[in-house]
Structures are given as structure tokens and as C-alpha cells.
Design a protein around this motif. Structure first.
Motif: not given
Length: 492
Positions: A336-363
């Protein structure tokens, strides 16, 4: 969303290619689903006999003929021996295909659209992670392609669980039932495999219609280096959102590309996820009091005259709730922890990559969180497979830990934690991240960067300490022993 960009078409498109393909598949499905066909959901096991008030010997040949047909394939075209093993995967595949039903074929323009979206997302990800791009091929899959391509991974996940359950079932069968079942154990084993195959097929059939990417369940189900989007499911997903379809597709492409990077460049991750499931399976045990109660009232003659009773017995045993040992609870917590760490890392990386490029990234990020919270594909899959639910709280906490680690250090510090499994945070670290972050910032993640250099540095430091004390390499000292009397330099 009547006009999805990047070549994606909404569900229900009346394109000639789709309509002709759907008609062909519908005709084939109608012809194949006969009453005795195992693919028929009204009669998944293919039995044509009902209950009987008494045992008629003339029915015995018919019954075994039906059992033989059932074991040999649950449908035409099954290869000999394919039903062996703890799970009948041919049954699972047949039922999953039946549940998928008609699907929209992938068009060339959609395949090109996936390649374009993943390529653009990969460029954006270069700025927010130290892991280089891992995508060698970007493709579009139908639900059936997803089923076929992911089946090898499901086999690896399901086999240890089903094998241990079957072994435990046989070893703990009540004495009277075991004595009766002895001559029929081979048949019981095959029926047990069919019961597991039925459960798996029903789950995968539903999952195949819902998953948006190959990593939607948290595991790498596509071949290494392959990024996958499923246009038909994405079109349905987009219809329920008030966000631009173009941004939805790029968002999902970025998530898929981020997953591929992580699984490609963290060499131990894929194996660790699968071996944790296997570790859980080795400790499975079952409370057989329910089976003992169920078998105590069985009339062997009734089983012979009414095969549905035997089917019911095996199906019930396959659904018994396993008891969980402390070792298994620890394995599930790690998974459970490892799956959460994978998903949490992906969420953070994608948010950083798209925040300034896609207005709907946070939503869209919040939409994916809600999808997990309401029982998305990952939760349903693991709840069925190993009794595990990937709790959204853990994903949120994992995402927060990666964010705080980045704020306290830098991208290299955050991604360096993936260098070795011993460096990874555990469940307690997700609940209380401050100490973990202090350890990493203080050098906790650097000791595995170059273990040889670390060893050499340790040995050099030990030599320096010896020299500063005047010690010789063999441990002796140049200074006189404190127990010897002082030497008189003036003595003759």
C-alpha cells in the motif's frame, strides 16, 4: 465533447470504419453465445442439467460429457491443457471478452494522436525530474488489447494467491469430506481453477472498459518503455468533465509518461511490487469452519445427479475470506505504501510540469483523487486480488512528502530517494515526514549513490584516525607502554 482534439473521437462515433467493425463483432458475439457456451453469462460453467429428484445412471454419461467439455475449454478453440494451474486463464479471458462486448476499434489518427500527446508531455517532464525519458513507443489500445497485453502480469499476481488458497483448501478439508473427495480431487482442482478464473474474468472485463492508461491501476501492465492511452475510455471520461478535451488528453499522457520514466529507471520497483504480492500469498490461510458446515450435509449422490451442487461448493470455497497473519498485514502495508509513493510522486511531477501550461491541471488532479476515493480501477483491482484498498489518504500524504522534500532540497534530492529500496519512506514516514526529510537532507540519500566511494572514504577516515593517535596498521602504538618504567637516557 463532440469534437475531441488530437484525433480522438467520442464514444458513439458513426465513422464507417467503426460501424462495420462493430457489426462484425456483434454478429460474431451473437453466434457464439449459445445456451451451453461457457461464455454465456447466464450459464458460465456450461451445465445443461438441472436438479434431479433421484440419480438416473443414464444421465452419468451426459454429465461427464458436459464436464469434459467444460474442462477442455469453456468455449471453442481452447488449446489442450490451457485450463491447468491454479487459475483457468482461458475461462478468465473468455468471460472478460464477453463482458467487454462491442468496442470501438482504434483508428490510425488516434494512434498518431497518442504519440503526439506523449511526445509533448515528455518534453515538459524533462524540466521537473532527473529521470530521463523512458518512452520508446506510444500506442493506443482497445479494451481487448489491454486485456491481452496485461494478462501476463495478472498471471504473475494471481498465481501465488490462487495456488496457496487451493493448497490450503486441499490440506484443510474436513476428514469426511476429504475421504469422499479423494477420487474426485482432480476434478475439484480444475473446478477451483475455473472458479478463480470466473472471478478474475469478471473483474478484468469491467476494468478493461474503465482504465485510461496502462498504469491506471498503479502497476506497469504494458511492455517496458511503452506508453499507452485508451481512446474509447478517455472519450467517455471526458464527457463527464467540464474541462477542455485537449487538456484532459495531455494530462493523462503526462501521467503515463511519468509512470513509464519511474518504472524504467528505478530498476528494483517493478520487481518489488510483484514480489510483495507473492510474499503476501505465501502466508494465506483460511478459516474452514464454514466449509465444514457446508460439506457436512452433502449427499454424494446429489453431487452426481446435480453437478450445479458441485459447482456451488467450489465457487463458495473460492470466495471464503482468508485470515490475515501479522506477516501478511506487514506485506500489505508495504504494498500500500509503495503504491501510494508511486502515485504521489507522479502527481507531484505532473503538477509541476503542467501547472504553467494547462489551466485545468489542478482540477484534473483533484478529479483523479476523487476517482480513487470513489473506488476507481486500482482500488477495485487490489481489493479483489489481495484484499487491499489503496486509501486516498495515503496518496495525499505521499504527495505531500514528495512536495516537502522538493521544497527542502531540490529535484535531485527528491528523485535520489528512489536509488535504493532501503532509502524509501515507510508508512510511519508518511504520517510523520519531518524526521525522514531531515534525514535525507542531512545526507541520508547520498550513501547509496556510490557505495564503493563511500567504503573507500570510510577506510580513509579510519586510517587518518589511526595516524592521528600514532597507531600502527597492526594496532600497536609507537608510544611506550604505560606499564613499562621510564627509560633513563643518562644511564650508562
Amino acid at each position: 465533447m463532440s469534437d475531441l482534439p488530437f484525433g480522438f473521437s467520442p464514444s458513439g462515433d458513426d465513422d464507417d470504419e467503426r460501424r462495420s467493425e462493430n457489426k462484425r463483432r456483434a454478429d460474431k458475439s451473437d453466434n457464439d453465445a449459445t445456451p451451453g457456451d461457457p461464455g454465456n453469462p447466464q450459464n458460465p460453467f456450461g451445465f445443461a442439467m438441472g436438479g434431479a429428484e433421484g440419480f438416473d445412471p443414464s444421465q452419468l454419461g451426459q454429465m461427464f460429457s458436459q464436464l469434459g467439455n467444460m474442462f477442455s475449454g469453456m468455449g471453442a478453440g481452447m488449446a489442450p491443457g490451457a485450463g491447468g494451474g491454479p487459475v483457468n486463464y482461458q475461462v478468465a479471458t473468455n468471460l472478460a471478452r464477453q463482458q467487454i462486448g462491442n468496442f470501438t476499434p482504434v483508428l490510425d489518427k488516434e494512434t498518431q494522436a497518442v504519440a503526439d500527446a506523449v511526445r509533448l508531455a515528455d518534453v515538459w517532464l524533462d524540466d521537473v525530474t532527473t529521470f530521463p525519458g523512458g518512452v520508446r513507443q506510444a500506442v493506443a489500445w482497445t479494451p481487448v488489447t489491454w486485456l491481452e497485453e496485461s494478462m501476463p502480469t495478472w498471471k504473475r499476481l494471481c498465481d501465488p494467491v490462487a495456488t496457496q488458497l487451493s493448497r490450503t483448501w486441499e490440506q484443510n478439508l474436513p476428514a469426511e469430506a476429504a475421504q469422499f473427495a479423494g477420487p474426485m480431487m482432480g476434478m475439484l482442482t480444475q473446478m477451483s481453477g475455473m472458479a478463480f478464473g470466473t472471478q478474475l474474468g469478471q473483474g478484468l472485463g469491467q476494468l478493461a472498459k474503465e482504465v485510461l492508461t496502462s498504469t491506471d491501476v498503479g502497476l506497469p501492465l504494458a511492455p517496458e518503455g511503452t506508453a499507452v492511452l485508451l481512446p474509447e475510455a478517455i472519450a467517455s471520461f471526458a464527457e463527464g468533465l467540464e474541462q477542455p478535451a485537449q487538456e484532459i488528453i495531455l494530462f493523462l499522457a503526462a501521467r503515463e509518461a511519468a509512470h513509464v520514466r519511474l518504472f524504467t529507471h528505478v530498476g528494483w520497483l517493478r520487481q518489488r511490487l510483484l514480489s510483495t504480492v507473492e510474499e503476501y500469498a505465501r502466508g494465506i490461510s483460511i478459516d474452514f469452519s464454514g466449509i465444514a458446515d457446508m460439506t457436512s450435509g452433502i449427499d454424494p449422490q446429489e453431487l452426481l445427479s446435480d453437478p450445479s451442487k458441485l459447482e456451488e461448493l467450489i465457487g463458495s470455497s473460492a470466495s471464503f475470506e482468508p485470515t490475515t497473519t501479522p506477516e501478511q498485514q506487514a506485506a500489505l502495508a508495504r504494498l500500500e505504501t509503495l503504491l501510494a509513493l508511486v502515485e504521489g510522486w507522479v502527481e507531484q511531477v505532473v503538477s509541476k510540469a503542467l501547472d504553467d501550461r494547462i489551466p485545468s491541471a489542478a482540477a484534473l488532479t483533484e478529479t483523479m483523487r476523487r476517482r480513487r476515493a470513489t473506488g476507481g480501477p486500482a482500488e477495485q483491482t487490489f481489493a479483489t486480488l489481495v484484499g487491499l484498498e489503496l486509501r486516498p489518504r495515503k496518496v495525499r500524504e505521499a504527495s505531500a512528502l514528495w512536495r516537502q522534500l522538493l521544497e527542502a532540497g531540490d529535484i535531485s534530492t527528491r528523485d535520489g530517494v528512489w536509488a535504493h529500496p532501503d532509502l524509501m519512506p515507510d508508512a510511519d514516514d508518511l504520517d510523520h515526514p519531518a524526521a525522514f526529510i531531515d534525514g535525507v537532507i542531512g545526507g541520508g540519500a547520498s550513501s547509496f549513490d556510490d557505495p564503493i566511494a563511500q567504503l573507500e572514504a570510510t577506510l580513509a577516515q579510519e586510517r587518518a584516525d589511526q595516524e592521528s593517535r600514532g597507531d600502527k596498521p597492526d594496532g600497536s602504538a609507537d608510544s611506550p607502554d604505560s606499564d613499562d618504567p621510564p627509560r633513563d637516557s643518562g644511564a650508562s
